[in-house]
Scaffold this motif. Structure first.
Motif, PDB file in Angstrom:
ATOM      1  N   HIS A 141      75.760 -20.159  11.766  1.00  0.00           N
ATOM      2  CA  HIS A 141      76.281 -19.364  12.877  1.00  0.00           C
ATOM      3  C   HIS A 141      76.907 -18.079  12.327  1.00  0.00           C
ATOM      4  O   HIS A 141      77.532 -18.078  11.253  1.00  0.00           O
ATOM      5  CB  HIS A 141      77.358 -20.125  13.641  1.00  0.00           C
ATOM      6  CG  HIS A 141      76.837 -21.240  14.490  1.00  0.00           C
ATOM      7  ND1 HIS A 141      75.854 -22.112  14.076  1.00  0.00           N
ATOM      8  CD2 HIS A 141      77.189 -21.641  15.752  1.00  0.00           C
ATOM      9  CE1 HIS A 141      75.609 -22.996  15.035  1.00  0.00           C
ATOM     10  NE2 HIS A 141      76.407 -22.725  16.061  1.00  0.00           N
ATOM     11  N   VAL A 142      76.781 -16.996  13.058  1.00  0.00           N
ATOM     12  CA  VAL A 142      77.467 -15.758  12.711  1.00  0.00           C
ATOM     13  C   VAL A 142      78.885 -15.815  13.276  1.00  0.00           C
ATOM     14  O   VAL A 142      79.087 -16.199  14.430  1.00  0.00           O
ATOM     15  CB  VAL A 142      76.724 -14.528  13.263  1.00  0.00           C
ATOM     16  CG1 VAL A 142      77.453 -13.239  12.877  1.00  0.00           C
ATOM     17  CG2 VAL A 142      75.290 -14.495  12.779  1.00  0.00           C
ATOM     18  N   LEU A 143      79.860 -15.438  12.445  1.00  0.00           N
ATOM     19  CA  LEU A 143      81.248 -15.382  12.895  1.00  0.00           C
ATOM     20  C   LEU A 143      81.564 -13.983  13.409  1.00  0.00           C
ATOM     21  O   LEU A 143      81.475 -12.996  12.662  1.00  0.00           O
ATOM     22  CB  LEU A 143      82.203 -15.707  11.753  1.00  0.00           C
ATOM     23  CG  LEU A 143      82.276 -17.140  11.234  1.00  0.00           C
ATOM     24  CD1 LEU A 143      83.290 -17.224  10.093  1.00  0.00           C
ATOM     25  CD2 LEU A 143      82.667 -18.093  12.358  1.00  0.00           C
ATOM     26  N   LEU A 144      81.916 -13.879  14.674  1.00  0.00           N
ATOM     27  CA  LEU A 144      82.439 -12.650  15.270  1.00  0.00           C
ATOM     28  C   LEU A 144      83.932 -12.879  15.455  1.00  0.00           C
ATOM     29  O   LEU A 144      84.338 -13.715  16.271  1.00  0.00           O
ATOM     30  CB  LEU A 144      81.750 -12.358  16.599  1.00  0.00           C
ATOM     31  CG  LEU A 144      82.261 -11.149  17.403  1.00  0.00           C
ATOM     32  CD1 LEU A 144      82.101  -9.855  16.610  1.00  0.00           C
ATOM     33  CD2 LEU A 144      81.525 -11.058  18.744  1.00  0.00           C
ATOM     34  N   MET A 145      84.762 -12.171  14.695  1.00  0.00           N
ATOM     35  CA  MET A 145      86.183 -12.491  14.622  1.00  0.00           C
ATOM     36  C   MET A 145      87.030 -11.365  15.194  1.00  0.00           C
ATOM     37  O   MET A 145      86.972 -10.218  14.729  1.00  0.00           O
ATOM     38  CB  MET A 145      86.578 -12.769  13.176  1.00  0.00           C
ATOM     39  CG  MET A 145      85.883 -13.994  12.592  1.00  0.00           C
ATOM     40  SD  MET A 145      86.273 -14.285  10.844  1.00  0.00           S
ATOM     41  CE  MET A 145      85.293 -12.996  10.071  1.00  0.00           C
ATOM     42  N   ASP A 146      87.809 -11.698  16.229  1.00  0.00           N
ATOM     43  CA  ASP A 146      88.704 -10.734  16.857  1.00  0.00           C
ATOM     44  C   ASP A 146      89.746 -10.273  15.845  1.00  0.00           C
ATOM     45  O   ASP A 146      90.385 -11.075  15.163  1.00  0.00           O
ATOM     46  CB  ASP A 146      89.382 -11.377  18.068  1.00  0.00           C
ATOM     47  CG  ASP A 146      90.154 -10.377  18.899  1.00  0.00           C
ATOM     48  OD1 ASP A 146      91.158  -9.831  18.401  1.00  0.00           O
ATOM     49  OD2 ASP A 146      89.772 -10.153  20.073  1.00  0.00           O
ATOM     50  N   GLY A 147      89.945  -8.950  15.773  1.00  0.00           N
ATOM     51  CA  GLY A 147      90.843  -8.384  14.790  1.00  0.00           C
ATOM     52  C   GLY A 147      92.287  -8.780  14.935  1.00  0.00           C
ATOM     53  O   GLY A 147      93.062  -8.680  13.978  1.00  0.00           O
ATOM     54  N   LEU A 148      92.688  -9.242  16.121  1.00  0.00           N
ATOM     55  CA  LEU A 148      94.070  -9.669  16.314  1.00  0.00           C
ATOM     56  C   LEU A 148      94.402 -10.825  15.380  1.00  0.00           C
ATOM     57  O   LEU A 148      95.529 -10.942  14.903  1.00  0.00           O
ATOM     58  CB  LEU A 148      94.299 -10.085  17.767  1.00  0.00           C
ATOM     59  CG  LEU A 148      95.725 -10.469  18.165  1.00  0.00           C
ATOM     60  CD1 LEU A 148      96.684  -9.293  17.974  1.00  0.00           C
ATOM     61  CD2 LEU A 148      95.763 -10.959  19.622  1.00  0.00           C
ATOM     62  N   ALA A 149      93.423 -11.678  15.111  1.00  0.00           N
ATOM     63  CA  ALA A 149      93.599 -12.752  14.134  1.00  0.00           C
ATOM     64  C   ALA A 149      93.101 -12.334  12.764  1.00  0.00           C
ATOM     65  O   ALA A 149      93.782 -12.524  11.746  1.00  0.00           O
ATOM     66  CB  ALA A 149      92.870 -14.010  14.583  1.00  0.00           C
ATOM     67  N   LEU A 150      91.906 -11.750  12.714  1.00  0.00           N
ATOM     68  CA  LEU A 150      91.287 -11.428  11.434  1.00  0.00           C
ATOM     69  C   LEU A 150      92.187 -10.559  10.573  1.00  0.00           C
ATOM     70  O   LEU A 150      92.318 -10.782   9.364  1.00  0.00           O
ATOM     71  CB  LEU A 150      89.946 -10.727  11.665  1.00  0.00           C
ATOM     72  CG  LEU A 150      89.204 -10.257  10.410  1.00  0.00           C
ATOM     73  CD1 LEU A 150      88.795 -11.441   9.542  1.00  0.00           C
ATOM     74  CD2 LEU A 150      87.992  -9.424  10.792  1.00  0.00           C
TER      75      LEU A 150
END
Length: 355
Positions: A68-77
Motif C-alpha cells: 500500500h502507498v502511505l499518504l501521510m497528513d503533515g499534521l502528524a508526519l
C-alpha cells in the motif's frame, strides 16, 4: 488499474478544520480516480504528541500492508522522527496543508524544532503533495523539496447557490477555529473603531483547540464593548455552516497565514463580498479584484478596508459580483483527487514497495 493506499491522519477525521475537511473529501474522491484508499487514524495529540503516541503512530503505519502507498497528513508526519519514517518499507507521500513551523503562537525554539524535523521527514518521502502554489514555493525554498517530486493539489469546492448578500445592516461572517493564527484579536481591534456603523459579526469555528486564546479573544471583545455585536458560535454542522454563508453579507478573514484558505474558496463560490489578509497563500487564493486584501496583523488597515464595505451596500454588491465570477473558476474535488492520484502513482512506481 486501481491500487491501494491509506491516508494517515491524527485524531478524529470529523474534526471541524479545513485540513480535516480536505482529508475527508480526498478519501471520498480518490476511488473514482483509480485509488482504493482507506483511512488510517493515528493517535490524537499531534503535532505535540507524547512519546507513547509517537510509538503507537509508528506501529500503526508499520502495520499497513507493504504494497500500500502511505499518504501521510503533515499534521502528524511533521512531528514524527525522520529515521523511523525512513525505515517504513512503503512508498511514502506527504500531504502538507502548511508547514507546522508557520503556525502562529509558537516559541522560537518550537518553530526551529518543527522546521528542522519537517525538512528531514519530507526528505524520506518519494512525493510531496501540498494545497497551494504558495505553500509549494515555501517547501522548495525552505524545506529542500525538489520541485520534480512536488504536486500542488488545490482543494476542491462543491457547487453552492449564490447568496443574496443584501442585508442591511450587514451581517459579517468569519469562519475558522479560534486559534492565534486566525487573527481574531486583530479583527476585534479593527471593529472596535467602527462602533458608529451598524453591523454584527458571527465567528464560526472550534473553541477547543486553544482555550487560553479563546479567553483572550473573549476578553478583547468585552473590553471593546462589543459583546452584543460579536458572537463566537463555535464549530457547526455542515448544514448550519451553509445557512451561515447564506445569511451573511460580508465575509471577513483576518488570518496571519493560510496554506490555502478553503473557507475563502467557499465564500468566493457563493459570491460573498470578501475581505481577507495577504497571509500566506490567501493572497493567491483570492484573485486580485475578487476581494479586498490587507496585510496580516494590521488592525488599522483592516478597519480602513471594513468601513466603506460596511457603510456602502453598493460597494458590497460590486465586490460580490467579482467574488462570484472568480468562484466559478475554482476546481472541484475530482480535480484534487486526480492530482493526488498522480502523485501516488509516481510514488508507487519509484518508491519502496514490497513485491
Amino acid at each position: 488499474m486501481s491500487f491501494r493506499a491509506v491516508l494517515a491522519f491524527p485524531g478524529d477525521l470529523s474534526t471541524p478544520t479545513g485540513g480535516y475537511a480536505y482529508d475527508r473529501a480526498v478519501l471520498a474522491a480518490l476511488p473514482d480516480a483509480g485509488v482504493a484508499i482507506s483511512a488510517l487514524p493515528l493517535p490524537a495529540g499531534f503535532p505535540f504528541p507524547a512519546p507513547e503516541q509517537v510509538r503507537q503512530a509508528l506501529e500503526r503505519l508499520e502495520g499497513v500492508p507493504h504494497d500500500h502507498v502511505l499518504l501521510m497528513d503533515g499534521l502528524a508526519l511533521g512531528a514524527l522522527p525522520p529515521a523511523e519514517v525512513a525505515g517504513l518499507p512503503h512508498a511514502k507521500v506527504a500531504l502538507v496543508h502548511h508547514p507546522l513551523a508557520l503556525e502562529a503562537g509558537l516559541a522560537a525554539s518550537q518553530q526551529a524544532r518543527f522546521s528542522a524535523n519537517e525538512r528531514a521527514v519530507l526528505a524520506t518521502c518519494t512525493q510531496v503533495v501540498c494545497t497551494s502554489p504558495g505553500t509549494g514555493r515555501t517547501l522548495v525554498a525552505d524545506y529542500g523539496v525538489d520541485p520534480a517530486r512536488l504536486t500542488v493539489a488545490l482543494p476542491g469546492t462543491a457547487s453552492a447557490p449564490r447568496v443574496p448578500a443584501d442585508g442591511d445592516p450587514p451581517r459579517l461572517l468569519a469562519v475558522g477555529s479560534v486559534i492565534p493564527r486566525k487573527g481574531y484579536e486583530t479583527l476585534v481591534s479593527a471593529l472596535s473603531t467602527l462602533h458608529d456603523l451598524p453591523w454584527s459579526l458571527d465567528v464560526i469555528g472550534g473553541l477547543d483547540f486553544d482555550p487560553a486564546h479563546v479567553a483572550q479573544v473573549r476578553g478583547a471583545i468585552a473590553k471593546a464593548g462589543l459583546g452584543d455585536r460579536i458572537q463566537l458560535k463555535g464549530a457547526s454542522s455542515p448544514q448550519d455552516l451553509d445557512a451561515a454563508y447564506l445569511g451573511a453579507d460580508l465575509f471577513v478573514h483576518p488570518s496571519h497565514y493560510e496554506g490555502y484558505g478553503m473557507v475563502l474558496a467557499e465564500a468566493l463560490r457563493r459570491g460573498l463580498p470578501l475581505l481577507c489578509t495577504t497571509g500566506g497563500a490567501a493572497a493567491e487564493t483570492v484573485p486580485d479584484g475578487a476581494g479586498v486584501k490587507v496585510p496580516p496583523g494590521d488592525a488599522t488597515a483592516l478597519a480602513h478596508a471594513l468601513r466603506p464595505l460596511i457603510a456602502d451596500r453598493t460597494a458590497r454588491r460590486a465586490l460580490a459580483d467579482a467574488a462570484f465570477q472568480a468562484g466559478q473558476a475554482l476546481p472541484g474535488w475530482p480535480d484534487t483527487a486526480c492530482a493526488i492520484a498522480g502523485a501516488l502513482t509516481r510514488a508507487r512506481a519509484s518508491g519502496r514497495v514490497a513485491a
